[in-house]
Every structure is written in structure tokens, then in C-alpha cells.
Design a protein around this motif. Structure first.
Motif, PDB file in Angstrom:
ATOM      1  N   LEU A  10       0.837  -1.195   0.000  1.00  0.00           N
ATOM      2  CA  LEU A  10       0.000   0.000   0.000  1.00  0.00           C
ATOM      3  C   LEU A  10       0.879   1.255   0.000  1.00  0.00           C
ATOM      4  N   ALA A  11       2.002   1.195   0.675  1.00  0.00           N
ATOM      5  CA  ALA A  11       2.922   2.341   0.695  1.00  0.00           C
ATOM      6  C   ALA A  11       3.387   2.685  -0.719  1.00  0.00           C
ATOM      7  N   ASP A  12       3.608   1.680  -1.549  1.00  0.00           N
ATOM      8  CA  ASP A  12       4.042   1.923  -2.932  1.00  0.00           C
ATOM      9  C   ASP A  12       2.997   2.741  -3.680  1.00  0.00           C
ATOM     10  N   GLU A  13       1.743   2.384  -3.500  1.00  0.00           N
ATOM     11  CA  GLU A  13       0.651   3.126  -4.138  1.00  0.00           C
ATOM     12  C   GLU A  13       0.682   4.588  -3.699  1.00  0.00           C
ATOM     13  N   ARG A  14       0.829   4.799  -2.397  1.00  0.00           N
ATOM     14  CA  ARG A  14       0.825   6.167  -1.869  1.00  0.00           C
ATOM     15  C   ARG A  14       2.024   6.965  -2.371  1.00  0.00           C
ATOM     16  N   ILE A  15       3.180   6.331  -2.456  1.00  0.00           N
ATOM     17  CA  ILE A  15       4.384   7.000  -2.963  1.00  0.00           C
ATOM     18  C   ILE A  15       4.156   7.443  -4.402  1.00  0.00           C
ATOM     19  N   LEU A  16       3.682   6.534  -5.235  1.00  0.00           N
ATOM     20  CA  LEU A  16       3.461   6.850  -6.644  1.00  0.00           C
ATOM     21  C   LEU A  16       2.427   7.961  -6.809  1.00  0.00           C
ATOM     22  N   GLU A  17       1.347   7.888  -6.046  1.00  0.00           N
ATOM     23  CA  GLU A  17       0.321   8.925  -6.121  1.00  0.00           C
ATOM     24  C   GLU A  17       0.867  10.278  -5.649  1.00  0.00           C
ATOM     25  N   TYR A  18       1.662  10.255  -4.589  1.00  0.00           N
ATOM     26  CA  TYR A  18       2.257  11.493  -4.077  1.00  0.00           C
ATOM     27  C   TYR A  18       3.150  12.129  -5.149  1.00  0.00           C
ATOM     28  N   LEU A  19       3.985  11.316  -5.772  1.00  0.00           N
ATOM     29  CA  LEU A  19       4.893  11.847  -6.792  1.00  0.00           C
ATOM     30  C   LEU A  19       4.136  12.346  -8.014  1.00  0.00           C
ATOM     31  N   ARG A  20       3.059  11.691  -8.371  1.00  0.00           N
ATOM     32  CA  ARG A  20       2.225  12.172  -9.479  1.00  0.00           C
ATOM     33  C   ARG A  20       1.643  13.548  -9.147  1.00  0.00           C
TER      34      ARG A  20
END
Length: 89
Positions: A10-20
Motif C-alpha cells: 500500500l505504501a508503494d501506491e501512496r508514494i506513486l500517487e504522491y509523486l504524481r
């Protein structure tokens, strides 16, 4: 629909969304975000995994940006099961 893989969290999803949404970021800035409930140290480890899979790029000084592959994944156009670690971005 996003097609994640066994190695993703789930952290990976949040990281990618944050960077987007923010164009770039550090694990410290991500950990301080109200929608991300993970420690800086854990986010830093996950960023390294995402770099190894070509989804984000490390610009140095712990600054990360989303790659084209990361954008494709967020758009539901990339199946992460098809990625190998250390694959070129």
C-alpha cells in the motif's frame, strides 16, 4: 484498473500517487503528508524498491520523481507482474 504485483505494498501506491500529484518528493515530505501513514524510514526502503523496478527515479539527496512506467501503472496501463527488478526505466 491497476494491476499490482506480489512485491507491492500500500505504501508503494501512496508514494506513486504522491509523486504524481507533487512532481517530486522525499520520504520525509511523504511521511509528513496527511494521507500517508508510514514512517520516513519505511518509505525510503519502498522508494528503493520502486527505483529498482523503474517506477520512480532517484534524483539524488533522497529526491524522487515518477517515471513514464510509474505514470503508466497509475493510469492502469502497466501490469507490475511483467516488470523485473533493475529493468531499465
Amino acid at each position: 484498473m491497476r494491476l499490482s504485483a506480489e512485491w507491492t505494498t500500500l505504501a508503494d501506491e501512496r508514494i506513486l500517487e504522491y509523486l504524481r500529484d507533487n512532481k517530486s518528493g522525499t520520504p520525509t515530505k511523504m511521511a509528513n503528508h496527511e494521507n500517508i501513514h508510514f514512517s520516513r524510514s519505511y518509505l525510503s526502503k519502498r522508494c528503493k524498491v520502486l527505483v529498482d523496478h523503474g517506477l520512480i527515479e532517484d534524483y539524488g539527496n533522497a529526491v524522487f520523481v515518477l517515471t513514464d512506467k510509474g505514470e503508466a501503472y497509475l493510469a492502469g496501463e502497466l501490469n507490475l507482474n511483467e516488470l523485473d527488478p533493475d529493468e531499465e526505466a
